[in-house]
Design an enzyme around this catalytic site. Structure first.
Site, PDB file in Angstrom:
ATOM      1  N   CYS A  32       1.162  17.869  12.153  1.00 47.10           N
ATOM      2  CA  CYS A  32       2.307  18.278  11.321  1.00 47.10           C
ATOM      3  C   CYS A  32       2.573  19.774  11.367  1.00 47.10           C
ATOM      4  O   CYS A  32       3.508  20.257  10.721  1.00 47.10           O
ATOM      5  CB  CYS A  32       2.085  17.863   9.870  1.00 47.10           C
ATOM      6  SG  CYS A  32       1.928  16.105   9.673  1.00 47.10           S
ATOM      7  N   GLU A  45       4.845  15.037  16.917  1.00 52.67           N
ATOM      8  CA  GLU A  45       3.683  14.254  17.331  1.00 52.67           C
ATOM      9  C   GLU A  45       4.135  12.820  17.598  1.00 52.67           C
ATOM     10  O   GLU A  45       3.325  11.897  17.604  1.00 52.67           O
ATOM     11  CB  GLU A  45       2.570  14.324  16.291  1.00 52.67           C
ATOM     12  CG  GLU A  45       2.985  14.034  14.871  1.00 52.67           C
ATOM     13  CD  GLU A  45       1.844  14.110  13.888  1.00 52.67           C
ATOM     14  OE1 GLU A  45       0.858  13.388  14.101  1.00 52.67           O
ATOM     15  OE2 GLU A  45       1.931  14.870  12.915  1.00 52.67           O
ATOM     16  N   HIS A  52       3.529  21.220   2.768  1.00 52.19           N
ATOM     17  CA  HIS A  52       3.626  20.047   3.641  1.00 52.19           C
ATOM     18  C   HIS A  52       3.342  18.847   2.736  1.00 52.19           C
ATOM     19  O   HIS A  52       2.335  18.836   2.024  1.00 52.19           O
ATOM     20  CB  HIS A  52       2.585  20.145   4.765  1.00 52.19           C
ATOM     21  CG  HIS A  52       2.340  18.825   5.433  1.00 52.19           C
ATOM     22  ND1 HIS A  52       3.363  18.128   6.036  1.00 52.19           N
ATOM     23  CD2 HIS A  52       1.230  18.056   5.552  1.00 52.19           C
ATOM     24  CE1 HIS A  52       2.873  16.990   6.514  1.00 52.19           C
ATOM     25  NE2 HIS A  52       1.587  16.923   6.225  1.00 52.19           N
TER      26      HIS A  52
HETATM   27  P1  HMG Z   1      -5.656   4.827  -1.174  1.00 52.76           P
HETATM   28  O1  HMG Z   1      -7.062   5.153  -0.855  1.00 52.76           O
HETATM   29  O2  HMG Z   1      -5.220   3.423  -1.025  1.00 52.76           O
HETATM   30  O3  HMG Z   1      -5.259   5.309  -2.614  1.00 52.76           O
HETATM   31  O4  HMG Z   1      -4.685   5.668  -0.244  1.00 52.76           O
HETATM   32  P2  HMG Z   1      -6.175   5.780  -3.815  1.00 52.76           P
HETATM   33  O5  HMG Z   1      -7.023   4.665  -4.267  1.00 52.76           O
HETATM   34  O6  HMG Z   1      -6.818   7.113  -3.501  1.00 52.76           O
HETATM   35  O7  HMG Z   1      -5.029   6.009  -4.903  1.00 52.76           O
HETATM   36  C1  HMG Z   1      -4.054   6.979  -4.702  1.00 52.76           C
HETATM   37  C2  HMG Z   1      -3.749   7.592  -6.056  1.00 52.76           C
HETATM   38  O8  HMG Z   1      -3.075   6.593  -6.857  1.00 52.76           O
HETATM   39  C3  HMG Z   1      -4.990   7.996  -6.872  1.00 52.76           C
HETATM   40  O9  HMG Z   1      -4.649   9.192  -7.551  1.00 52.76           O
HETATM   41  C4  HMG Z   1      -5.126   6.864  -7.869  1.00 52.76           C
HETATM   42  O10 HMG Z   1      -5.797   7.248  -9.071  1.00 52.76           O
HETATM   43  C5  HMG Z   1      -3.664   6.545  -8.135  1.00 52.76           C
HETATM   44  P3  HMG Z   1      -5.517  10.533  -7.307  1.00 52.76           P
HETATM   45  O11 HMG Z   1      -6.888  10.238  -7.755  1.00 52.76           O
HETATM   46  O12 HMG Z   1      -5.469  10.760  -5.811  1.00 52.76           O
HETATM   47  O13 HMG Z   1      -4.809  11.584  -8.070  1.00 52.76           O
HETATM   48  N1  HMG Z   1      -3.428   5.205  -8.698  1.00 52.76           N
HETATM   49  C6  HMG Z   1      -2.558   4.977  -9.705  1.00 52.76           C
HETATM   50  N2  HMG Z   1      -1.755   5.819 -10.387  1.00 52.76           N
HETATM   51  C7  HMG Z   1      -0.968   5.263 -11.358  1.00 52.76           C
HETATM   52  N3  HMG Z   1      -0.968   3.929 -11.655  1.00 52.76           N
HETATM   53  C8  HMG Z   1      -1.743   3.078 -10.979  1.00 52.76           C
HETATM   54  C9  HMG Z   1      -2.597   3.584  -9.956  1.00 52.76           C
HETATM   55  N4  HMG Z   1      -3.478   3.024  -9.079  1.00 52.76           N
HETATM   56  C10 HMG Z   1      -3.984   4.033  -8.326  1.00 52.76           C
HETATM   57  N5  HMG Z   1      -1.716   1.772 -11.285  1.00 52.76           N
HETATM   58  C11 HMG Z   1      -4.375   7.780   0.884  1.00 52.76           C
HETATM   59  C12 HMG Z   1      -4.334   7.034  -0.439  1.00 52.76           C
HETATM   60  C13 HMG Z   1      -3.615   9.108   0.719  1.00 52.76           C
HETATM   61  C14 HMG Z   1      -5.830   8.054   1.260  1.00 52.76           C
HETATM   62  C15 HMG Z   1      -3.702   6.930   1.991  1.00 52.76           C
HETATM   63  O14 HMG Z   1      -2.368   6.648   1.649  1.00 52.76           O
HETATM   64  C16 HMG Z   1      -3.727   7.568   3.362  1.00 52.76           C
HETATM   65  O15 HMG Z   1      -4.712   7.514   4.080  1.00 52.76           O
HETATM   66  N6  HMG Z   1      -2.596   8.241   3.784  1.00 52.76           N
HETATM   67  C17 HMG Z   1      -2.483   8.910   5.063  1.00 52.76           C
HETATM   68  C18 HMG Z   1      -3.260  10.211   5.129  1.00 52.76           C
HETATM   69  C19 HMG Z   1      -2.631  11.327   4.332  1.00 52.76           C
HETATM   70  O16 HMG Z   1      -1.469  11.304   3.996  1.00 52.76           O
HETATM   71  N7  HMG Z   1      -3.419  12.396   4.071  1.00 52.76           N
HETATM   72  C20 HMG Z   1      -2.925  13.555   3.384  1.00 52.76           C
HETATM   73  C21 HMG Z   1      -3.597  14.848   3.836  1.00 52.76           C
HETATM   74  S1  HMG Z   1      -3.621  15.010   5.619  1.00 52.76           S
HETATM   75  C22 HMG Z   1      -2.019  15.550   6.048  1.00 52.76           C
HETATM   76  O17 HMG Z   1      -1.266  15.945   5.211  1.00 52.76           O
HETATM   77  C23 HMG Z   1      -1.650  15.483   7.497  1.00 52.76           C
HETATM   78  C24 HMG Z   1      -0.737  14.319   7.866  1.00 52.76           C
HETATM   79  O18 HMG Z   1       0.577  14.576   7.427  1.00 52.76           O
HETATM   80  C25 HMG Z   1      -0.784  14.085   9.391  1.00 52.76           C
HETATM   81  C26 HMG Z   1      -0.464  15.245  10.319  1.00 52.76           C
HETATM   82  O19 HMG Z   1      -0.850  16.396  10.121  1.00 52.76           O
HETATM   83  O20 HMG Z   1       0.114  14.932  11.372  1.00 52.76           O
HETATM   84  C27 HMG Z   1      -1.173  13.027   7.227  1.00 52.76           C
END
Ligand code: HMG
Length: 391
Positions: free
Chosen positions: A111, A79, A233
């Protein structure tokens, strides 16, 4: 006929940023990135590496003359394409010196592209058992500086040689898959960074997993206990764990401990590379195979592929006798150990570097890049690649 993975190659750029340092500069507790997201290092691609060069570098070291003679199909899942028309596979076909009597195409579904390529390769080999298919998954994950997706960027490529009587893993007969039109992550033609609805994408990843896992169980009768490990993945290493947890109670305590321990091992390389989109699932498989020394031949490995937008698929494979002898463990250890750390400001400067969109000639400094195959610039609107070993 047994069809599956005969060889696996991998490449990631020589630069990385430390996630602890990135967290500090973003005023975030480092544990959020290292534990909450589960990433330690993030690969940084210099301008001299793009999807084509990453894929060509991944494939370069695994192919011998016999493979080159037998490869009659190159399938490139990405992609991060470099041209709306010409496929990235044609460039790689030339850079690797493959025979002209071959097909070369690019596939896109976020992906999921490389998984689609593997399934297509399986069909091709069933019809032409003597041939081999080179499937590439190569990407650069970009969300932007100071975005919530930033910690889940990365870059790299996996090259899979698919053949009859494969040396590493036989792919089992059945597959379970699903498609639904959702907007969890996408990148319009005009954008060089992805748009994402982060929380929604996490939910959909898990919902798709539950759907295809259930379908696969119904089709095959296989239960959690029948798997030695399940690879995912991995957009970030916590993501697979979240999905895995939703089915863990289907097994005994022994099953749960085995599957969770192997999951941890399967995240080793992804944890220090980041998201490589199409190659990510196969990088996880590679981590498991290379980092777990006593994984026995005959073990069944489950594989969950997810591509936003979205398509999900579950399938499985059986490890073959002496499969470890056919892995490139030393080469990958060297690749990781020779990487160079860049500071956060250096990473930001590299991230902002762009190529002109007019017909200006571009010459890039490929001497700074230790990769054998580099993107060297643009002349007359044509991208130039150099294979330093062919000089
Ligand atoms: P965010 O919203 O900033 O993070 O971004 P958050 O507030 O959800 O925190 C993440 C985790 O850290 C949470 O844990 C927190 O509790 C923890 P969870 O509740 O999820 O288990 N946390 C801590 N842990 C320890 N100590 C601390 C602390 N503070 C917080 N001090 C988000 C997270 C993944 C949403 C963002 O990075 C994002 O948008 N990423 C891109 C999208 C993505 O990767 N999605 C995954 C599924 S889609 C997919 O896999 C397809 C993809 O590869 C694309 C394709 O297909 O081409 C993305």
């Amino acid at each position: 006929m047994k069809i599956g993975i005969d060889k696996i190659g991998f490449y990631t750029p020589h630069l990385y940023v430390d996630m602890n340092k990135l967290a500090v500069s973003r005023n975030v507790e480092p544990e959020k990135f290292t534990i909450g997201i589960g990433q330690e290092k993030m690969a940084i691609p210099p301008l001299t590496q793009d999807a084509v060069s990453l894929a060509a570098n991944a494939a370069l070291k695994i192919l011998d003359d016999d493979d080159k003679e037998k490869i009659d199909f190159v399938i490139f899942g990405t992609e991060s394409g470099i041209d709306h028309s010409k496929s990235a596979a044609v460039y790689v076909h030339q850079l690797l010196g493959l025979k002209p009597q071959a097909r070369a195409i690019e596939l896109k579904q976020a992906c999921y592209g490389a998984t689609a390529g593997i399934q297509m390769a399986k069909g091709h080999i069933a019809l032409h058992p003597g041939s081999k298919v080179l499937v590439l998954g190569s990407d650069i994950a970009r969300y932007g500086l100071n975005t919530s997706g930033e910690a889940t960027q990365g870059a790299g490529a996996v090259a899979l040689l698919i053949s009859a009587d494969p040396k590493i893993m036989v792919l089992e007969e059945h597959n379970a898959y699903m498609t639904a039109d959702i907007m969890d992550f996408w990148r319009p033609i005009y954008a060089d960074k992805a748009f994402v609805d982060g929380k929604f994408s996490n939910e959909q990843y898990i919902a798709f997993f539950n759907n295809v896992w259930r379908q696969y169980k119904e089709k095959t009768g296989l239960e959690l206990q029948d798997y030695e490990a399940i690879c995912y993945h991995l957009p970030y290493t916590k993501m697979g764990k979240k999905a895995l947890r939703t089915i863990l109670d289907e097994g005994t305590v022994v099953d749960q401990e085995r599957i969770m321990a192997n999951y941890q091992i399967s995240t080793a390389y992804n944890r220090v590379v980041g998201n490589i989109y199409t190659g990510s699932l196969y990088l996880s498989l590679l981590s498991l195979l290379e980092q777990k020394e006593n994984l026995e031949a005959g073990s069944r490995i489950g594989l969950y592929s997810y591509g936003s937008g979205a398509v999900g698929e579950f399938f499985s494979g059986i490890l073959q006798p002496n499969y470890r002898k056919h892995l490139q463990i030393d080469q990958h250890t060297k690749l990781f150990s020779e990487r160079t750390e860049v500071t956060v400001p250096e990473y930001e400067a590299i991230f902002e570097e762009t190529l002109p969109t007019n017909d200006r000639k571009v010459e890039l400094e490929i001497d700074q890049d230790p990769a054998t195959i580099c993107f060297a610039g643009i002349t007359d609107n044509k991208r130039q690649y150099i294979n330093k070993s062919a000089k």
